[in-house]
Structures are given as C-alpha cells and as structure tokens.
Design a protein around this motif. Structure first.
Motif, PDB file in Angstrom:
ATOM      1  N   PRO A 722      37.529  49.096  26.246  1.00 29.16           N
ATOM      2  CA  PRO A 722      37.782  48.029  27.215  1.00 29.16           C
ATOM      3  C   PRO A 722      37.342  48.463  28.613  1.00 29.16           C
ATOM      4  CG  PRO A 722      39.697  48.394  25.810  1.00 29.16           C
ATOM      5  CD  PRO A 722      38.757  49.531  25.555  1.00 29.16           C
ATOM      6  N   VAL A 723      36.839  47.520  29.379  1.00 29.91           N
ATOM      7  CA  VAL A 723      36.447  47.773  30.759  1.00 29.91           C
ATOM      8  C   VAL A 723      37.467  47.081  31.658  1.00 29.91           C
ATOM      9  CG1 VAL A 723      34.706  47.392  32.530  1.00 29.91           C
ATOM     10  CG2 VAL A 723      34.008  48.029  30.220  1.00 29.91           C
ATOM     11  N   LEU A 724      38.163  47.878  32.465  1.00 29.84           N
ATOM     12  CA  LEU A 724      39.159  47.363  33.402  1.00 29.84           C
ATOM     13  C   LEU A 724      38.775  47.929  34.758  1.00 29.84           C
ATOM     14  CD1 LEU A 724      42.327  48.154  31.232  1.00 29.84           C
ATOM     15  CD2 LEU A 724      40.955  46.061  31.219  1.00 29.84           C
ATOM     16  N   ALA A 725      38.017  47.182  35.532  1.00 32.12           N
ATOM     17  CA  ALA A 725      37.398  47.742  36.726  1.00 32.12           C
ATOM     18  C   ALA A 725      37.586  46.831  37.931  1.00 32.12           C
ATOM     19  CB  ALA A 725      35.901  47.972  36.490  1.00 32.12           C
ATOM     20  N   GLY A 726      38.037  47.422  39.029  1.00 29.99           N
ATOM     21  CA  GLY A 726      38.089  46.706  40.296  1.00 29.99           C
ATOM     22  C   GLY A 726      39.031  45.527  40.312  1.00 29.99           C
ATOM     23  N   VAL A 727      39.962  45.483  39.395  1.00 36.73           N
ATOM     24  CA  VAL A 727      40.900  44.372  39.340  1.00 36.73           C
ATOM     25  C   VAL A 727      42.203  44.779  40.031  1.00 36.73           C
ATOM     26  CG1 VAL A 727      41.723  45.080  37.049  1.00 36.73           C
ATOM     27  CG2 VAL A 727      42.072  42.723  37.824  1.00 36.73           C
ATOM     28  N   GLN A 728      42.794  43.854  40.753  1.00 38.50           N
ATOM     29  CA  GLN A 728      44.095  44.093  41.380  1.00 38.50           C
ATOM     30  C   GLN A 728      45.179  43.572  40.449  1.00 38.50           C
ATOM     31  OE1 GLN A 728      45.363  41.679  44.735  1.00 38.50           O
ATOM     32  NE2 GLN A 728      45.995  43.528  45.837  1.00 38.50           N
ATOM     33  N   THR A 740      38.629  53.273  21.540  1.00 42.23           N
ATOM     34  CA  THR A 740      37.941  53.985  22.611  1.00 42.23           C
ATOM     35  C   THR A 740      38.707  53.719  23.894  1.00 42.23           C
ATOM     36  OG1 THR A 740      35.807  53.698  21.511  1.00 42.23           O
ATOM     37  CG2 THR A 740      35.763  54.291  23.841  1.00 42.23           C
ATOM     38  N   ALA A 741      38.963  54.777  24.653  1.00 41.31           N
ATOM     39  CA  ALA A 741      39.794  54.634  25.846  1.00 41.31           C
ATOM     40  C   ALA A 741      39.159  53.678  26.848  1.00 41.31           C
ATOM     41  CB  ALA A 741      40.009  55.998  26.489  1.00 41.31           C
ATOM     42  N   PRO A 742      39.967  52.931  27.579  1.00 41.65           N
ATOM     43  CA  PRO A 742      39.435  52.032  28.610  1.00 41.65           C
ATOM     44  C   PRO A 742      38.739  52.817  29.726  1.00 41.65           C
ATOM     45  CG  PRO A 742      41.687  51.440  28.034  1.00 41.65           C
ATOM     46  CD  PRO A 742      41.421  52.770  27.402  1.00 41.65           C
ATOM     47  N   ASP A 743      37.863  52.113  30.452  1.00 48.42           N
ATOM     48  CA  ASP A 743      37.057  52.725  31.513  1.00 48.42           C
ATOM     49  C   ASP A 743      37.115  51.816  32.734  1.00 48.42           C
ATOM     50  OD1 ASP A 743      35.223  54.074  33.058  1.00 48.42           O
ATOM     51  OD2 ASP A 743      33.546  53.850  31.672  1.00 48.42           O
ATOM     52  N   ASN A 744      37.246  52.424  33.921  1.00 47.01           N
ATOM     53  CA  ASN A 744      37.244  51.607  35.134  1.00 47.01           C
ATOM     54  C   ASN A 744      35.907  51.659  35.872  1.00 47.01           C
ATOM     55  OD1 ASN A 744      37.206  54.059  36.454  1.00 47.01           O
ATOM     56  ND2 ASN A 744      39.243  53.863  37.371  1.00 47.01           N
ATOM     57  N   THR A 756      50.324  53.287  32.584  1.00 47.71           N
ATOM     58  CA  THR A 756      50.765  54.234  31.570  1.00 47.71           C
ATOM     59  C   THR A 756      49.801  54.241  30.399  1.00 47.71           C
ATOM     60  OG1 THR A 756      52.164  52.538  30.567  1.00 47.71           O
ATOM     61  CG2 THR A 756      53.184  53.975  32.224  1.00 47.71           C
ATOM     62  N   GLY A 757      49.991  55.250  29.542  1.00 53.77           N
ATOM     63  CA  GLY A 757      49.163  55.368  28.354  1.00 53.77           C
ATOM     64  C   GLY A 757      47.714  55.646  28.706  1.00 53.77           C
ATOM     65  N   PRO A 761      44.865  56.992  33.958  1.00 57.60           N
ATOM     66  CA  PRO A 761      43.850  57.498  34.904  1.00 57.60           C
ATOM     67  C   PRO A 761      43.120  56.402  35.680  1.00 57.60           C
ATOM     68  CG  PRO A 761      43.539  58.406  32.665  1.00 57.60           C
ATOM     69  CD  PRO A 761      44.469  57.239  32.555  1.00 57.60           C
ATOM     70  N   LEU A 762      43.352  55.143  35.339  1.00 60.24           N
ATOM     71  CA  LEU A 762      42.535  54.074  35.913  1.00 60.24           C
ATOM     72  C   LEU A 762      43.132  53.458  37.167  1.00 60.24           C
ATOM     73  CD1 LEU A 762      41.495  52.135  32.676  1.00 60.24           C
ATOM     74  CD2 LEU A 762      40.570  54.258  33.624  1.00 60.24           C
TER      75      LEU A 762
END
Length: 765
Positions: A722-728, A740-744, A756-757, A761-762
């Motif tokens: 999953p891509v979780l980037a630049g979101v508030q 596969t671990a999410p990436d920011n 958490t989880g 790190p994101l």
C-alpha cells in the motif's frame, strides 16, 4: 539513373546506405541560382572537412526559417563529441536557393502534391507508392551541382546535407544525407549520418526494417570496429577492438562492455554499450565509436597545417616554425629533435637555430605534432597520420638566410565574430620572420594573463572565469584581435504535468508523485544568439537530447512505464530502456531521478538540475463515474467507480473485487472496503473512519486529508505494498498483516494520533 536506398530509416537512426536520385517526374527547367553563405570558416576549404548544407522547398519567404533550421542542426552537432572539441576542423557553408514552390513532394502522404523544387526532394522514397513514407530522397545531380558552387570543396573533402522544408519525420543516409528541417528529430540525423559517412561506423540496432526484428548473426568476426563475436575476456586477452575501454563509464550511458545485438541482428553479435548514437538518436557516441570518429575527422585535414619549407636545406641562422591545427578543447603537442636528441622547447612551435650552437656541417631537425586527446587510447591511432605528423629539415650551417623586414601581424586566429566559451582554447597565428619571433601578449578585461610557451594559445579553462561576459585581447606589434568570452552558462528550467503530490527531499531537490504517464518540458535560454540545446538523463544513464516529442518539436516529452510506440520505435520508457517494441524489460514503476541541463551556442554547459519522480500504477479505466453531489450511501459492487471532483455525503462501501478511484473529491461518512480489487484516494478529503482490509490490487492514499482513524490491513499483493504518502490523518493510523509493508514514498503521514504496526515508520509529527 534512379536508385533508392535498400535500408530503411531505423532505431531513431538511419540506415548506412547510399542515397541516389528519386523524385517525381517534372519538366526540366532552369535551375534557380544558389548563393553560397559561409556559416563557419576555420581555414582554407582544401585543408578542412567541409559540411555543405543545401535547402529544398524553401521559397524566398521561407529562407529565414531555413537559417533557423541550420542553426539548430549545427548547435546540436557542436554539443556531441568529437564535433564539440573539433568543430574548428570543419568549415560549414550553406547554398541558399529560393524554391519556386514551398514544401517538398508527397509530404506527408503519397497523394500529397508533387512540388516544383530545385532538388526534387520527396518522401515515400521519391513518391513511390510502395516506398516508405519517411524515406526522403534527393536528386543527386542537382544537389552536387549546388554544392560545387562552394570553392575548394570536392566529393573527397565534404559532406552534403540536403534539408527539406517539412515538419514530417524523414531523411536518409549514406554518401549524401537528407533530413526534414522542422521535425523534432531532424537535427540528430546529421551526427548519426556523419558516423556512417565520415567514421565508417555501422548501425547498432537489431532490425533492418522497423517493426521486424532481426535474426541471429551467423557471419565471422565483423570488420566493424564496434561489433564483435568475442567475449570480454577474449577482447582483453587478444587486445582486440575496444578492450582498452572495458569497464569505463560510457559517454552514452552505463559502462563499456558487451551488449548483444547490432548490424540489424538481434543475437549473435555484440556492441560496446547499451545505446549510443549509432543505436539511438539522442545519445552521444560512446568511447569506442568516438575514438574512431576522432581519427577519421582528423584524417580529413592535416594537424600540421604549415611550417618553414622543408624542400631544400635551410641555414642555421634562422627560426624554424610549424603551425598545428587548433582544437577548441585543447592544444596539440609540438616536440623537436635535433640530430635525434630532444630539444627543450617546452611545447613551443618554433626553434631558434642560432641559439643551438651547431657544429659546422649538416644536421637534421624534426618537428612532431601530436594530438594528446584523451579520446584516443589506441597507440596505433595515436601514431597514425591523422593524429601525428612530422616535418624534417636538413640544416646546413654554410647557408645564410635572407632577412627581409616582416612586420608583426596576425594572419589567422580563433574566429572573432562569435563569442568563445569559458573553457575554449583561443589561438592566434602571426607572421613568421626568419630572424625573430613576434611577441604576443594577452589581456582579459584589461589585465595581463599568462598562456602557452610561445604565447600562441590561451586556455581559458585554466583561468576559471567568473560567470558573465569578458573581453579577451591578443596583441602583436601594432595589431590586436579581440574576442567576447561568454562565461555565462544557459538557464534551464522544467515544467511537468500536474502531479499527485509534490514534496522537497532532504537534499532540497523537488520530488513528484504520478499515477499515470506524465510529461516534461525543458526550457533553455541564454544571452548568446542561437539555438540552445537542452538535455536530460534518467537514473544516471546517458545524456539524451531533449527534442520535444517525436511527432511535435513543440510538445513536451512523455514518460510512461512501458514507453510509447511511434512508428515501431519506443520513446519515454522509464527505468530500464526499451527502444524497440520487442524489448522485454520490466515496467518503469517506482522512483526515478531526472537530471537536466543545457549547452549554449558558445559551448558552455550548465550545471545540471535534478528532481525525482515516483510513478505509481495507473488506476484502471472507469466503468462508472460520479461527479457533482451524491447524497446517501454509495456501494460499489462491481467494476471501477470513479469519483471526480465529487461530493459524497454518506458512507462509501467497496465490495470484494470492485475498485474505487476518488480524485480531488470530498466524502462525508466512513469509507470501508473488504477484498476490494483496488482503492485509490487521491488528493481527496474523507470525514469519517477509513477501513481498508484485504485489498488484492493497488491501494493508494496520496495527498488529501482523513478526519478519523485510518486502518490498512491484509493487503495481499506481494509485488507492491500500500502507498500512504503525504496524507494528513487526524486520528490513529494502524497497519498490519499486509503482504508487503506500506510505503510513504518519502512523504510522511502528517496529522495527529499514533501510528502503529507496519505504519509506525510512516508517521511524522
């Protein structure tokens, strides 16, 4: 007699073939007059390699456009080594002809008009219905007759380039070169063609006809200097071909090694680099082909241009001199021996025999001029007549040399009619009296500067000039010559299509996220008149000429994960290059670095700028679209539902296998998916919890705002997370169990609440 090229244009390059007459039948008429226009004259045409450019289909009102086309062709050529360093070895002339009609025949279609033009240039191999559209032919006799107007040029010392008044992609190569003047790729035809006709280089692409992949090469070791059957170990062991360059970073990208395909075959033969000028227009020559080009270009002239006559013995009471050629990038080396013993002349072009205390009798004086260029590693090439010349005199002490009065004057120099670059070597030639050496002094902005042993060369690079304009002056006796030194690099900027997300990296470079093909436009400006050449490279690969887009010089360059197929060639592939449709390489998703720069008409190269892009997979095509306002629940059971600038009030539910794509939309209510085929929340605002579990495809949350908890769990894709980037996110973020671990993407999740989880790190702040 009418003949046509056998090979088609190929691989952003042209086939090495002889172009002969082809054109529509038309009544013979008196040929319009041609006017010779010197564009760059560095010396006597008989002692230079001469490029003669002849237009066709440019009516009188079109000739200013022809001059612009020539300016672009030449300025592109001067950015490519070895032409950049050795441009002073070339004369360039145009022969301007006002065509009775504007345009050329069968452009762009076979049914297009046949036009009355002096060179009878025509697409489709001379308006042949069974020909190839891009094959642009010329009347040999006509183009030669016009080229013959340039005094001192012959078939042996010139290359003819015929330029058609057309924006259609096309040209041909070999003994004569043709190109359409206004197409995006036109200016790149000339250096490739010179690789064939001047360098004897062969094509490196893996097909003869576009779209038809070549088979396996079954011949013996090729005569080509840049093709082989040998392994890298065998190249080294046998000291063959490009063994001296193995492992070097390639001027055209990657490293010099052994890459399969070439000579119109896809297997069984190898070339030195991934892609060079002889494979793909836009890249540079690599080192092995550049070395050949240096030798062939130098052989078209003599690096020892003039000197004290050696046809009869000379006296020991005089100064003996030689005049070498003058590359733009460096000085040629001059050494002297007297009776076989080296003289300490410190590179001077002259020797004063009166200071040598010669014993009575006869002696032998030898001057050797050598090109020390780092572009050549083969000792045999260095020692060849192209790069090493000698002159030998018999010195007889019984002879007396006449000493007529010869004033100190300049007889030639680096041209003063255009600015010189900040790293050029500027030279002067003076009169050469037998009894004295005219002194030459130099000033830069009025201040004296030091130079070579005999003050005939000035290496501007060693002065490390400050940016801007400077005035350089050379003086001998009462004579002066003055140059403007352009030490200002061009300004280069870029424009991208609208990204999903923009951020600044820790190094200060901008970074952009796209989830679809994107475009890049480069703009380059300079304070020197003439075409400025932009370039770019991706992921540290070779510098590539920015020509716009193949179908439109004014359009931006388009990047995609797999490239765009245009006329059976592939352009704009991110990641591992894909140049032909059959190249099997991974798609270019992920993060890429793009550098950009420009080279101005004086040869100054700008310091590269840089930005990064991350390319995500493009959402699937919409099967249903929601715009405007939607009141009440929205349940997506099948297909792909797209919210485009929509406002949804009510819960949104994505059922197994279905996909949601929300772009710049507002959702009030929870968003829930379980087993969805894909979820894309792109610069959208959600007020309410977002729970995304078991997603089987792309899960992308980029930009925007979530007011409520975000939970991402159980995504099953193993090749991408999953891509979780630049979101508030105003609320907690929890991730777990994703294959596969999410990436920011370097753009942290902001807002409040714990992360958490897998998402720990994101989060930032």
């Amino acid at each position: 007699m009418v003949r046509r090229t056998a090979a088609l244009l190929g691989a952003l390059a042209l086939a090495a073939s002889v172009l002969l007459v082809a054109g529509p039948a038309q009544a013979e008429a008196t040929a319009p007059p041609g006017t010779v226009v010197p564009v760059q004259v560095t010396g006597d045409a008989a002692k230079r390699f001469n490029l003669v450019i002849v237009p066709d289909g440019y009516a009188s009102a079109d000739l200013p456009k022809f001059r612009e086309h020539v300016d672009k062709h030449l300025n592109v050529l001067w950015t490519i080594e070895p032409f950049k360093s050795y441009r002073s070895y070339l004369n360039v002339y145009t022969v301007e002809i006002a065509s009775p009609e504007s345009g050329v025949s069968c452009d762009p279609d076979i049914g297009s008009p046949r036009r009355n033009t002096p060179l009878r240039m025509a697409f489709w191999g001379g308006c042949n219905p069974s020909g190839v559209r891009r094959l642009l032919t010329v009347d040999n006799t006509a183009v030669n007759n016009y080229a013959n107007l340039v005094p001192g040029t012959t078939a042996a010392n010139r290359q003819i380039l015929a330029i058609a008044n057309s924006d259609t992609y096309g040209g041909a190569g070999g003994t004569y070169a043709t190109a359409s003047g206004g197409n995006a790729l036109s200016a790149l035809i000339t250096p490739h063609e010179l690789g064939h006709s001047l360098g004897g280089l062969q094509d490196e692409y893996d097909y003869l006809n576009r779209g038809v992949r070549g088979g396996t090469y079954t011949g013996g070791e090729p005569d080509s200097a840049h093709h082989t059957l040998l392994s890298e170990a065998q190249l080294r062991e046998q000291r063959k071909k490009w063994w001296r360059w193995l492992g070097e970073p390639s001027e055209s990208g990657g490293v010099i090694g052994r890459f399969e395909a070439g000579l119109y075959h896809s297997k069984g033969v190898w070339r030195p680099s991934k892609h060079s000028m002889m494979k793909t227009l836009g890249y540079y020559f690599d080192q092995p082909t550049r070395e050949v080009m240096v030798q062939r270009l130098s052989a078209k002239t003599s690096i020892l241009q003039d000197g004290t006559p050696d046809t009869a013995p000379i006296g020991a009471d005089r100064i003996v001199w030689v005049e070498p050629l003058h590359p733009v990038s460096h000085s040629l080396a001059v050494s002297w021996t007297l009776d076989g013993k080296p003289l300490s002349t410190n590179g001077s072009r002259s020797v004063d025999l009166a200071k040598q205390n010669l014993a009575p009798g006869k002696h032998t004086l030898v001057a050797t001029v050598t090109d020390p260029t780092e572009f050549v590693r083969d000792p045999a090439i260095r020692a060849s007549a192209a790069l090493t010349r000698t002159r030998t005199w018999t010195v007889d002490t019984s002879l007396t040399t006449p000493r007529p009065q010869v004033p100190a004057e300049f007889v030639s120099s680096t041209p003063t009619d255009r600015p010189v670059g900040a790293t050029d070597v500027v030279y002067v030639r003076t009169t050469r009296p037998a009894a004295q050496e005219p002194a030459v002094s130099w000033t830069l902005d009025g201040r004296p500067v030091t130079t070579s042993a005999d003050n005939r060369d000035l290496d501007l690079k060693s002065l490390k000039l400050t940016p801007g304009r400077h005035t350089l002056t050379a003086t001998t006796g009462a004579a002066t010559r003055t140059w403007t030194v352009d030490a200002q690099t061009p300004a280069t900027s870029f424009e991208l299509s609208k990204p999903l997300l923009t951020r600044t990296s820790p190094t200060g470079d901008p970074e952009y996220v796209f989830n679809a093909p994107f475009t890049m436009r480069l703009k380059a400006t300079d304070d020197t008149k003439g075409f400025v050449v932009p370039e770019f490279r991706t992921n540290g690969d070779g510098w590539f000429n920015y020509f716009g887009w193949p179908t439109d010089a004014g359009a931006p360059f388009r990047f995609t994960p797999d490239g765009t197929n245009i006329d059976d060639l592939v352009y704009g592939k991110l990641g591992t290059p894909r140049l032909s449709p059959w190249d099997e390489v991974p798609p270019g998703y992920g993060r890429h670095t793009i550098e950009y720069r420009a080279i101005d008409p004086a040869g100054n190269t700008a310091t590269p700028g840089r930005f990064a892009v991350t390319l995500l997979r493009q959402p699937p095509a919409c099967t249903a679209t929601v715009t405007g306002r939607h009141l009440g629940p929205l349940t997506i059971t099948t297909g792909v539902t797209c919210l485009e600038s929509a406002t949804v009030t009510g819960p949104v539910t994505v059922k197994p296998g279905a996909t949601l794509v929300a772009t710049e939309s507002t959702i009030t209510g929870p968003v829930t998916s379980e087993g969805a085929g894909g979820v894309h929340l792109l610069n959208s605002t959600v007020t309410g919890p977002v729970t995304l579990t078991g997603t089987t495809g792309d899960l992308t949350v980029v930009g925007g705002r979530i007011v409520g908890p975000l939970r991402v769990e159980g995504s099953t894709a193993t090749d991408r997370g999953p891509v979780l980037a630049g979101v508030q996110v105003i609320g907690p973020v929890r991730c777990g169990g994703n294959a596969t671990a999410p990436d920011n993407l370097g753009a942290p999740i902001t807002g409040t609440g714990p992360a958490t989880g897998q998402c720990a790190p994101l989060r930032q702040g």
